[in-house]
Design a protein around this motif. Structure first.
Motif, PDB file in Angstrom:
ATOM      1  N   ASP A 174     -15.289 114.796 -73.584  1.00 41.63           N
ATOM      2  CA  ASP A 174     -14.647 115.743 -72.666  1.00 41.63           C
ATOM      3  C   ASP A 174     -13.656 115.024 -71.754  1.00 41.63           C
ATOM      4  N   GLY A 175     -13.016 113.959 -72.273  1.00 45.56           N
ATOM      5  CA  GLY A 175     -12.032 113.215 -71.513  1.00 45.56           C
ATOM      6  C   GLY A 175     -12.613 112.302 -70.452  1.00 45.56           C
ATOM      7  N   ASP A 176     -13.943 112.180 -70.392  1.00 45.57           N
ATOM      8  CA  ASP A 176     -14.588 111.392 -69.340  1.00 45.57           C
ATOM      9  C   ASP A 176     -15.021 110.038 -69.887  1.00 45.57           C
ATOM     10  N   TYR A 177     -15.316 109.108 -68.960  1.00 45.83           N
ATOM     11  CA  TYR A 177     -15.770 107.783 -69.336  1.00 45.83           C
ATOM     12  C   TYR A 177     -17.137 107.852 -70.009  1.00 45.83           C
ATOM     13  N   CYS A 178     -17.393 106.848 -70.848  1.00 46.88           N
ATOM     14  CA  CYS A 178     -18.657 106.779 -71.562  1.00 46.88           C
ATOM     15  C   CYS A 178     -19.280 105.405 -71.352  1.00 46.88           C
ATOM     16  N   GLU A 179     -20.580 105.364 -71.201  1.00 46.65           N
ATOM     17  CA  GLU A 179     -21.297 104.112 -71.010  1.00 46.65           C
ATOM     18  C   GLU A 179     -21.987 103.704 -72.304  1.00 46.65           C
ATOM     19  N   MET A 180     -21.915 102.415 -72.615  1.00 47.60           N
ATOM     20  CA  MET A 180     -22.630 101.854 -73.754  1.00 47.60           C
ATOM     21  C   MET A 180     -23.540 100.747 -73.247  1.00 47.60           C
ATOM     22  N   GLU A 181     -24.736 100.642 -73.813  1.00 46.51           N
ATOM     23  CA  GLU A 181     -25.686  99.638 -73.344  1.00 46.51           C
ATOM     24  C   GLU A 181     -26.533  99.127 -74.498  1.00 46.51           C
ATOM     25  N   PHE A 182     -26.772  97.826 -74.521  1.00 52.15           N
ATOM     26  CA  PHE A 182     -27.751  97.273 -75.458  1.00 52.15           C
ATOM     27  C   PHE A 182     -28.454  96.090 -74.814  1.00 52.15           C
ATOM     28  N   GLU A 183     -29.649  95.776 -75.308  1.00 51.66           N
ATOM     29  CA  GLU A 183     -30.444  94.671 -74.794  1.00 51.66           C
ATOM     30  C   GLU A 183     -30.845  93.758 -75.945  1.00 51.66           C
ATOM     31  N   THR A 184     -30.950  92.468 -75.645  1.00 46.36           N
ATOM     32  CA  THR A 184     -31.417  91.512 -76.643  1.00 46.36           C
ATOM     33  C   THR A 184     -32.935  91.390 -76.551  1.00 46.36           C
ATOM     34  N   PRO A 185     -33.588  90.883 -77.606  1.00 48.00           N
ATOM     35  CA  PRO A 185     -35.005  90.523 -77.473  1.00 48.00           C
ATOM     36  C   PRO A 185     -35.147  89.351 -76.496  1.00 48.00           C
ATOM     37  N   LEU A 186     -36.357  89.039 -76.116  1.00 49.41           N
ATOM     38  CA  LEU A 186     -36.598  87.882 -75.269  1.00 49.41           C
ATOM     39  C   LEU A 186     -36.274  86.605 -76.038  1.00 49.41           C
ATOM     40  N   ILE A 187     -35.459  85.758 -75.430  1.00 44.46           N
ATOM     41  CA  ILE A 187     -35.025  84.499 -76.047  1.00 44.46           C
ATOM     42  C   ILE A 187     -35.841  83.353 -75.453  1.00 44.46           C
ATOM     43  N   GLU A 188     -36.502  82.582 -76.301  1.00 41.57           N
ATOM     44  CA  GLU A 188     -37.286  81.444 -75.823  1.00 41.57           C
ATOM     45  C   GLU A 188     -36.348  80.327 -75.373  1.00 41.57           C
ATOM     46  N   ALA A 189     -36.433  79.973 -74.079  1.00 42.09           N
ATOM     47  CA  ALA A 189     -35.590  78.910 -73.523  1.00 42.09           C
ATOM     48  C   ALA A 189     -36.358  78.217 -72.405  1.00 42.09           C
ATOM     49  N   PRO A 190     -37.420  77.464 -72.746  1.00 48.67           N
ATOM     50  CA  PRO A 190     -38.261  76.848 -71.714  1.00 48.67           C
ATOM     51  C   PRO A 190     -37.511  75.780 -70.916  1.00 48.67           C
ATOM     52  N   PHE A 191     -37.538  75.931 -69.592  1.00 48.14           N
ATOM     53  CA  PHE A 191     -36.919  74.976 -68.661  1.00 48.14           C
ATOM     54  C   PHE A 191     -35.474  74.673 -69.072  1.00 48.14           C
ATOM     55  N   ALA A 192     -34.733  75.712 -69.377  1.00 48.96           N
ATOM     56  CA  ALA A 192     -33.357  75.547 -69.841  1.00 48.96           C
ATOM     57  C   ALA A 192     -32.380  76.085 -68.802  1.00 48.96           C
ATOM     58  N   ARG A 193     -31.213  75.475 -68.778  1.00 44.51           N
ATOM     59  CA  ARG A 193     -30.134  75.947 -67.921  1.00 44.51           C
ATOM     60  C   ARG A 193     -29.124  76.692 -68.786  1.00 44.51           C
ATOM     61  N   ILE A 194     -28.916  77.966 -68.474  1.00 44.24           N
ATOM     62  CA  ILE A 194     -27.975  78.784 -69.235  1.00 44.24           C
ATOM     63  C   ILE A 194     -26.573  78.460 -68.744  1.00 44.24           C
ATOM     64  N   GLY A 195     -25.799  77.805 -69.603  1.00 40.83           N
ATOM     65  CA  GLY A 195     -24.471  77.381 -69.192  1.00 40.83           C
ATOM     66  C   GLY A 195     -23.392  78.410 -69.460  1.00 40.83           C
ATOM     67  N   LYS A 196     -23.453  79.079 -70.625  1.00 37.66           N
ATOM     68  CA  LYS A 196     -22.376  79.994 -71.004  1.00 37.66           C
ATOM     69  C   LYS A 196     -22.905  81.106 -71.896  1.00 37.66           C
ATOM     70  N   PHE A 267     -18.997  95.098 -80.278  1.00 46.79           N
ATOM     71  CA  PHE A 267     -19.373  93.690 -80.175  1.00 46.79           C
ATOM     72  C   PHE A 267     -19.946  93.217 -81.506  1.00 46.79           C
ATOM     73  N   SER A 268     -19.504  92.043 -81.934  1.00 46.36           N
ATOM     74  CA  SER A 268     -19.940  91.535 -83.233  1.00 46.36           C
ATOM     75  C   SER A 268     -20.870  90.337 -83.133  1.00 46.36           C
ATOM     76  N   LYS A 269     -20.888  89.657 -81.976  1.00 46.34           N
ATOM     77  CA  LYS A 269     -21.693  88.446 -81.874  1.00 46.34           C
ATOM     78  C   LYS A 269     -21.933  88.107 -80.414  1.00 46.34           C
ATOM     79  N   LEU A 270     -23.119  87.601 -80.118  1.00 49.39           N
ATOM     80  CA  LEU A 270     -23.472  87.144 -78.781  1.00 49.39           C
ATOM     81  C   LEU A 270     -23.927  85.693 -78.888  1.00 49.39           C
ATOM     82  N   THR A 271     -23.277  84.803 -78.165  1.00 47.26           N
ATOM     83  CA  THR A 271     -23.597  83.378 -78.202  1.00 47.26           C
ATOM     84  C   THR A 271     -24.079  82.930 -76.811  1.00 47.26           C
TER      85      THR A 271
END
Length: 275
Positions: A174-196, A267-271
């Motif tokens: 109807d000419g209005d904005y649309c929201e899209m949302e997705f979530e990833t599964p839980l990613i195992e990253a023990p004591f890790a620093r998320i850089g990018k 979206f085709s890939k999440l790194t």
């Protein structure tokens, strides 16, 4: 013949007393929640229903057997409805290009199952929830019909009854904005620093910039503050969506991505880079 807790098959044998005979071997002890809780798709029948003393779910019927197709998440959504509410649900099907889609219209949710995707990557990754606008309202389209001479799918609007064709060039409703949302599964990253964190997408086709929001969670429930970025102008094909410096995580994390746009987003890939 569909009942609440049974499905019976009959054959026309043109007998004098009654033209149809029941095929006992194909009868099933499962039924549908309401009159319109069934539809044909890909040569088979999909239903919203259950066996007696079981919770309702989405099933695919084949050769006297019923295979559950809904996932735990989808069953939780269906579980929010009473039996009376489910009796008014409507199942629709749409074969569009290479996509075979099952659409489940509930009172407060619209669910879609991509059968084509399910055959390739499994049913767990083939379910989505369709909404209209940014408030999570059910998808506005209903009762879709393919019109051959227009070569388009026509739908009715649940809001005002207007008739419209699906627009493959835009995501606006109807000419209005649309929201899209997705979530990833839980990613195992023990004591890790998320850089990018980088999202790969096809940019340059948008008529306007897209608002993109990323947040993280350590338990899949509580969300962090959102990282916000604009990306994608028309003709700008070199845009990259990169988020930096998300900090340390003790055990695991999941990511939630939201967009707000009138344009289609793919979206085709999440790194995720961490160490």
């Amino acid at each position: 013949v569909f009942g609440r807790y049974s499905i019976e098959y009959f054959v026309n044998d043109a007998s004098t007393a009654f033209a149809f005979s029941r095929i006992e071997q194909k009868s099933m002890k499962i039924g549908i929640c309401g009159t319109y809780c069934k539809t044909e798709l890909s040569g088979g029948v999909f239903i919203l229903g259950s066996r007696r003393f079981e919770s309702p779910a989405i099933y695919a019927l084949s050769a006297g057997d019923a295979q559950q197709m809904s996932t735990r998440t989808i069953n939780q959504i269906i579980g929010q409805y009473t039996e009376s509410e489910l009796s008014t649900a409507v199942l629709e099907s749409r074969f569009d290009g290479d996509d075979e889609l099952l659409i489940v219209r509930l009172a407060r949710h619209t669910l879609v199952f991509n059968l084509t995707a399910a055959k390739k990557i499994g049913a767990d990754n083939a379910w989505s929830v369709l909404s209209t606008g940014v408030s999570g309202a059910p998808w506005i389209a209903c009762n879709g019909v393919f019109v051959p001479y227009l070569n388009k799918w026509l739908y009715g609007s649940a809001a005002d009854g207007a008739i419209f064709a699906l627009d493959y060039e835009s995501a606006a409703q109807d000419g209005d904005y649309c929201e899209m949302e997705f979530e990833t599964p839980l990613i195992e990253a023990p004591f890790a620093r998320i850089g990018k964190i980088e999202l790969n997408t096809v940019t340059g086709f948008q008529a306007e910039q897209t608002n993109c929001f990323i947040s993280t969670s350590i338990d899949g429930e509580l969300e962090s503050s959102e990282y916000v970025q604009l990306y994608g102008n028309k003709g700008d094909y070199a845009t990259r969506f990169v988020a930096w410096g998300f900090g340390y995580y003790n055990k695991q994390l999941s990511l939630r991505v939201r967009t707000l746009s009138k344009d289609k987003v793919n979206f085709s890939k999440l790194t995720v880079t961490y160490g």
